[in-house]
Design an enzyme around this catalytic site. Structure first.
Site, mmCIF file in Angstrom:
data_model
loop_
_atom_site.group_PDB
_atom_site.id
_atom_site.type_symbol
_atom_site.label_atom_id
_atom_site.label_comp_id
_atom_site.label_asym_id
_atom_site.label_seq_id
_atom_site.Cartn_x
_atom_site.Cartn_y
_atom_site.Cartn_z
ATOM 1 N N CYS A 108 91.374 13.933 -15.991
ATOM 2 C CA CYS A 108 92.670 14.531 -15.673
ATOM 3 C C CYS A 108 93.071 15.317 -16.908
ATOM 4 O O CYS A 108 93.465 14.735 -17.914
ATOM 5 C CB CYS A 108 93.717 13.463 -15.346
ATOM 6 S SG CYS A 108 95.327 14.231 -15.010
ATOM 7 N N CYS A 111 97.050 14.877 -17.711
ATOM 8 C CA CYS A 111 97.628 13.620 -18.201
ATOM 9 C C CYS A 111 96.625 12.483 -18.031
ATOM 10 O O CYS A 111 95.697 12.388 -18.826
ATOM 11 C CB CYS A 111 98.958 13.329 -17.530
ATOM 12 S SG CYS A 111 98.995 13.624 -15.746
ATOM 13 N N SER A 112 96.801 11.643 -17.024
ATOM 14 C CA SER A 112 95.968 10.441 -16.958
ATOM 15 C C SER A 112 95.723 9.984 -15.526
ATOM 16 O O SER A 112 95.480 8.809 -15.292
ATOM 17 C CB SER A 112 96.658 9.313 -17.725
ATOM 18 O OG SER A 112 97.936 9.089 -17.141
ATOM 19 N N CYS A 113 95.804 10.901 -14.550
ATOM 20 C CA CYS A 113 95.720 10.483 -13.148
ATOM 21 C C CYS A 113 94.343 9.937 -12.775
ATOM 22 O O CYS A 113 93.317 10.484 -13.162
ATOM 23 C CB CYS A 113 96.046 11.654 -12.233
ATOM 24 S SG CYS A 113 97.655 12.376 -12.537
HETATM 25 FE FE LIG Z 1 97.208 12.998 -14.717
#
Ligand SMILES: [Fe+2]
Length: 200
Positions: A108, A111-113
Site C-alpha cells: 500500500c 499507507c498500510s491497507c
Molecule cells: Fe493504505
C-alpha cells in the site's frame, strides 16, 4: 485584560495525553464510549483478524480446484462460503495466484491497507516508508534483500492496495504437501506468503 500572548499560544502544543483527553471528551459528548470501542478493536485484531483465516482459505483453494476458481473470480463471495467477511468498504477482494513463473506482491504505497480481516493487521515493515517506495520501483532487489532471491525468469507483479480494493496472494502449494489434509496444509501458510514476500 490584556490580549493573550499570540506567540505563546502558537508555540504551545497539546501533549499526547491532552489530545487523547480531548478526543475522549468529544466522543463521550456524543454518547460514545471510546474505551469500550478500543477494547473491542483490540479484541478483534488479536483474536479474529488473524492470518490463520487466510491460511484456511489458501488450504481450501489447494485441495478444491472449483473453490479456487471461484476465489480467483470473486474473492469476496468465495471467502463468505467459509464464513469470512470483509468490512463494507473493502468492496473487492482480488486474489492473486502465484505460480512457478509469477510472483505477486502486495503493498500500500499510500499507507498500510491490507485485507486485514483475512491476513491480519499489517506488519511494521509493510508500513515503512522506504519499503512502500522501493517495492514498486525495484521489487526484485527488495525481495532479494529480505531473503527471496527469485530467478530472472520469474515475473514479479506488484499490486498497490486502495481503500476499496484489497488483495491477497494465493501462494503456490509446496510439492511435498500434496495429499495432506486441509488442516495440516493451513498450518504451513504464513502471513508473509499471502503478502507475497516469501514463497513456501
Ligand atoms: Fe493504505
Amino acid at each position: 485584560m490584556s490580549p493573550p500572548d499570540q506567540d505563546r499560544v502558537i508555540q504551545r502544543t497539546a501533549t499526547i495525553e491532552e489530545r487523547v483527553d480531548a478526543v475522549q471528551a468529544a466522543l463521550e459528548a456524543h454518547g460514545l464510549d471510546p474505551s469500550k470501542a478500543v477494547e473491542e478493536l483490540g479484541h478483534l485484531a488479536q483474536e479474529r483478524w488473524i492470518p490463520e483465516n487466510g491460511a484456511r482459505i489458501v488450504a481450501r483453494a489447494w485441495v478444491d480446484p472449483e473453490f479456487r476458481e471461484r476465489l480467483l473470480a470473486n474473492g469476496r463471495d468465495a471467502v463468505a462460503e467459509l464464513g469470512f467477511s470483509l468490512p463494507k468498504h473493502h468492496r473487492h477482494l482480488v486474489v492473486l495466484e502465484n505460480t512457478a513463473k509469477v510472483q505477486n506482491v502486495i503493498c500500500c504505497t499510500q499507507c498500510s491497507c491490507t485485507a486485514y480481516t483475512l491476513i491480519g493487521l499489517p506488519p511494521d515493515w509493510y508500513k515503512d516508508l522506504e519499503y512502500r517506495a522501493r517495492v514498486v520501483r525495484e521489487a526484485r532487489t527488495v525481495l532479494k534483500e529480505t531473503g527471496l532471491d527469485l530467478p530472472q525468469d520469474v515475473e514479479i507483479r506488484v499490486w498497490d492496495t486502495t481503500a476499496d480494493t484489497r488483495y491477497m496472494v494465493l501462494p503456490e502449494q509446496p510439492p511435498h504437501t500434496v495429499g495432506w489434509p486441509e488442516e495440516k496444509l493451513a498450518a504451513v501458510v504464513t502471513r508473509d506468503s499471502m503478502i507475497g514476500v516469501t514463497r513456501l
